[in-house]
Design a protein around this motif. Sequence first.
Motif, PDB file in Angstrom:
ATOM      1  N   MET A 187       0.644  -1.171  -0.062  1.00  0.00           N
ATOM      2  CA  MET A 187      -0.257  -0.044   0.084  1.00  0.00           C
ATOM      3  C   MET A 187       0.806   1.126   0.071  1.00  0.00           C
ATOM      4  N   SER A 188       0.159   2.313  -0.505  1.00  0.00           N
ATOM      5  CA  SER A 188       1.066   3.774  -0.551  1.00  0.00           C
ATOM      6  C   SER A 188       1.113   4.279   0.837  1.00  0.00           C
ATOM      7  N   ALA A 189       1.884   5.226   1.194  1.00  0.00           N
ATOM      8  CA  ALA A 189       1.904   6.067   2.394  1.00  0.00           C
ATOM      9  C   ALA A 189       0.635   6.413   2.687  1.00  0.00           C
ATOM     10  N   LEU A 190       0.184   7.107   1.757  1.00  0.00           N
ATOM     11  CA  LEU A 190      -1.180   7.798   2.002  1.00  0.00           C
ATOM     12  C   LEU A 190      -2.294   6.757   2.468  1.00  0.00           C
ATOM     13  N   ALA A 191      -2.347   5.404   1.931  1.00  0.00           N
ATOM     14  CA  ALA A 191      -3.178   4.531   2.280  1.00  0.00           C
ATOM     15  C   ALA A 191      -2.830   4.109   3.921  1.00  0.00           C
ATOM     16  N   TRP A 192      -1.580   3.967   4.232  1.00  0.00           N
ATOM     17  CA  TRP A 192      -1.247   3.511   5.462  1.00  0.00           C
ATOM     18  C   TRP A 192      -1.859   4.480   6.465  1.00  0.00           C
ATOM     19  N   ILE A 193      -1.544   5.728   6.227  1.00  0.00           N
ATOM     20  CA  ILE A 193      -2.250   6.930   7.107  1.00  0.00           C
ATOM     21  C   ILE A 193      -3.789   6.863   6.992  1.00  0.00           C
ATOM     22  N   ALA A 194      -4.160   6.726   5.987  1.00  0.00           N
ATOM     23  CA  ALA A 194      -5.642   6.516   6.219  1.00  0.00           C
ATOM     24  C   ALA A 194      -6.072   5.203   7.112  1.00  0.00           C
ATOM     25  N   VAL A 195      -5.255   4.216   7.136  1.00  0.00           N
ATOM     26  CA  VAL A 195      -5.848   3.192   7.558  1.00  0.00           C
ATOM     27  C   VAL A 195      -5.525   3.331   9.148  1.00  0.00           C
ATOM     28  N   ILE A 196      -4.521   4.049   9.434  1.00  0.00           N
ATOM     29  CA  ILE A 196      -4.258   4.434  10.801  1.00  0.00           C
ATOM     30  C   ILE A 196      -5.432   5.286  11.391  1.00  0.00           C
ATOM     31  N   SER A 197      -5.855   6.174  10.707  1.00  0.00           N
ATOM     32  CA  SER A 197      -6.879   7.089  10.799  1.00  0.00           C
ATOM     33  C   SER A 197      -8.077   6.364  11.252  1.00  0.00           C
ATOM     34  N   LEU A 198      -8.407   5.207  10.396  1.00  0.00           N
ATOM     35  CA  LEU A 198      -9.705   4.333  10.410  1.00  0.00           C
ATOM     36  C   LEU A 198      -9.614   3.601  11.730  1.00  0.00           C
ATOM     37  N   ALA A 199      -8.193   3.147  12.028  1.00  0.00           N
ATOM     38  CA  ALA A 199      -8.203   2.494  13.177  1.00  0.00           C
ATOM     39  C   ALA A 199      -8.461   3.343  14.433  1.00  0.00           C
ATOM     40  N   ALA A 200      -7.899   4.514  14.417  1.00  0.00           N
ATOM     41  CA  ALA A 200      -8.254   5.358  15.510  1.00  0.00           C
ATOM     42  C   ALA A 200      -9.730   5.652  15.741  1.00  0.00           C
ATOM     43  N   TRP A 201     -10.344   5.817  14.715  1.00  0.00           N
ATOM     44  CA  TRP A 201     -11.720   6.054  14.705  1.00  0.00           C
ATOM     45  C   TRP A 201     -12.380   4.797  15.314  1.00  0.00           C
ATOM     46  N   GLY A 202     -12.020   3.833  14.975  1.00  0.00           N
ATOM     47  CA  GLY A 202     -12.605   2.552  15.328  1.00  0.00           C
ATOM     48  C   GLY A 202     -12.548   2.398  16.973  1.00  0.00           C
ATOM     49  N   TRP A 203     -11.365   2.818  17.536  1.00  0.00           N
ATOM     50  CA  TRP A 203     -11.171   2.795  18.959  1.00  0.00           C
ATOM     51  C   TRP A 203     -12.003   3.847  19.480  1.00  0.00           C
ATOM     52  N   LEU A 204     -11.699   5.019  18.859  1.00  0.00           N
ATOM     53  CA  LEU A 204     -12.658   6.304  19.378  1.00  0.00           C
ATOM     54  C   LEU A 204     -14.268   5.815  19.715  1.00  0.00           C
ATOM     55  N   LEU A 205     -14.748   5.158  18.771  1.00  0.00           N
ATOM     56  CA  LEU A 205     -16.318   4.809  18.689  1.00  0.00           C
ATOM     57  C   LEU A 205     -16.592   3.920  19.689  1.00  0.00           C
ATOM     58  N   VAL A 206     -15.611   3.203  20.195  1.00  0.00           N
ATOM     59  CA  VAL A 206     -16.046   2.279  21.222  1.00  0.00           C
ATOM     60  C   VAL A 206     -15.332   2.151  22.641  1.00  0.00           C
ATOM     61  N   GLY A 207     -13.861   2.701  22.520  1.00  0.00           N
ATOM     62  CA  GLY A 207     -13.126   2.627  23.541  1.00  0.00           C
ATOM     63  C   GLY A 207     -12.882   3.850  24.019  1.00  0.00           C
ATOM     64  N   GLN A 208     -13.471   4.924  24.040  1.00  0.00           N
ATOM     65  CA  GLN A 208     -13.039   6.273  24.659  1.00  0.00           C
ATOM     66  C   GLN A 208     -14.345   6.721  25.400  1.00  0.00           C
ATOM     67  N   GLY A 209     -14.963   5.922  25.970  1.00  0.00           N
ATOM     68  CA  GLY A 209     -16.268   5.988  27.053  1.00  0.00           C
ATOM     69  C   GLY A 209     -17.491   6.516  26.355  1.00  0.00           C
ATOM     70  N   PHE A 210     -17.451   6.081  24.862  1.00  0.00           N
ATOM     71  CA  PHE A 210     -18.822   6.538  24.270  1.00  0.00           C
ATOM     72  C   PHE A 210     -18.757   8.035  24.368  1.00  0.00           C
ATOM     73  N   PHE A 211     -17.680   8.828  24.064  1.00  0.00           N
ATOM     74  CA  PHE A 211     -17.986  10.054  24.457  1.00  0.00           C
ATOM     75  C   PHE A 211     -18.821  10.953  23.726  1.00  0.00           C
ATOM     76  N   TRP A 212     -18.898  10.388  22.292  1.00  0.00           N
ATOM     77  CA  TRP A 212     -19.907  11.097  21.278  1.00  0.00           C
ATOM     78  C   TRP A 212     -21.490  10.976  21.691  1.00  0.00           C
ATOM     79  N   ARG A 213     -21.614  10.321  22.536  1.00  0.00           N
ATOM     80  CA  ARG A 213     -23.350   9.994  23.001  1.00  0.00           C
ATOM     81  C   ARG A 213     -23.653  11.247  23.954  1.00  0.00           C
ATOM     82  N   THR A 214     -24.819  11.472  23.905  1.00  0.00           N
ATOM     83  CA  THR A 214     -25.296  12.807  24.468  1.00  0.00           C
ATOM     84  C   THR A 214     -26.173  12.451  25.572  1.00  0.00           C
ATOM     85  N   ASP A 215     -26.176  11.244  26.203  1.00  0.00           N
ATOM     86  CA  ASP A 215     -27.323  10.857  27.070  1.00  0.00           C
ATOM     87  C   ASP A 215     -26.833  11.022  28.476  1.00  0.00           C
TER      88      ASP A 215
END
Length: 390
Positions: free
Chosen positions: A1-29
Amino acid sequence: MSALAWIAVISLAAWGWLLVGQGFFWRTDQRLPRREPLEHWPDVAVVVPARDEAAVLSVSLPSLLAQEYPGRAEIVLVDDGSTDGTADLARALSERLGGLPLRVVSPGEPEPGWTGKLWALRHGIALARERAPEYLLLTDADIAHKPDSLRELTAAARANGLDLVSQMARLRVASGWERLVVPAFVYFFAQLYPFRWVNKAGARTAAAAGGCVLLRTEAAVRAGVPESIRQAVIDDVSLARAVRSSGGRIWLGLAERVDSVRPYPRLADLWTMVSRSAYAQLRHNPLLLAGTVAGLGVLYLAAPVALLVGAAVHDTAAAWAGGLAWAVMTGTYLPMLRYYRQPLLLAPLLPFTASLYLVMTVDSAVQHYRGRGAAWKGRTYARPEAAPDR
């Protein structure tokens, strides 16, 4: 993969973690916890630090005077060196509207080692404690409360055994720049201090929203506040940490009865709000600044860049990874836009807003190294303290 693709994959992995592993910060309940009617309502003192707030006080102070509280309550407004008639306006409003009793005091300029707001709070709390209230409501002069706000806050604190109950006021969203920047401000704050983590007993994460803090007087004495945090620019987070580290139970959530009436119509107004304390939050550490800039770039900017560039140069991996990361990012922002009753079409613009915050943070560091530090209402703190770990 290209360097750009690797950076995009890292970003996707980070958002996967933030979605479920950062205390569900995005919920407003996380809203005010259960409340029960009390047989005996404790005494409460409302402490309002105010510096040149005549423009908003005519809206906010009447809401405090009109509180429908079954117990004994009073308001102590601390005029922190105002030059616009804040104190006189407060007295005039009290005389005309009645309601809760109001005392206005003017402590003079802060002593060395104190930030202005905490200096004002020190004097307001000391005056309030003369009548031994069980709770202190620390609220900013630009915050308007629904008539039952004090009653609901006190009932929640009692019912849940909480020493500190803080609500993040719903900020004003009227101008175009406010619509773009304000919901993101609360979103980023929740990402940094997930409310679920703050509200978990025994957790290390501690934070509060300084516009609305109900504090048990005994807990304030035990934590030594405000003296123990007298240099803090980010005073709300410092307060929460001090209370938690001294054994107190804290809670933080989004408000339904508390609103900020301060307008930020121009980008310059919002810029000042963010940049005055952004570098203090990073403890004035260049390495943390560099890491923050890199992190914001990977999280918020890499995804749209990878999608657009990848599509243009036929880099399928980069385009797909970037597109998925951007989609997850957009999805996590939707609840905050709903809470602020804003068009959901603003959600895909989060990368642009994040880029503004990135530049604001860098500007905060630049101002610090120029010796201007945190500036607010005509005062400059050349080397302010960050929120301390206790």
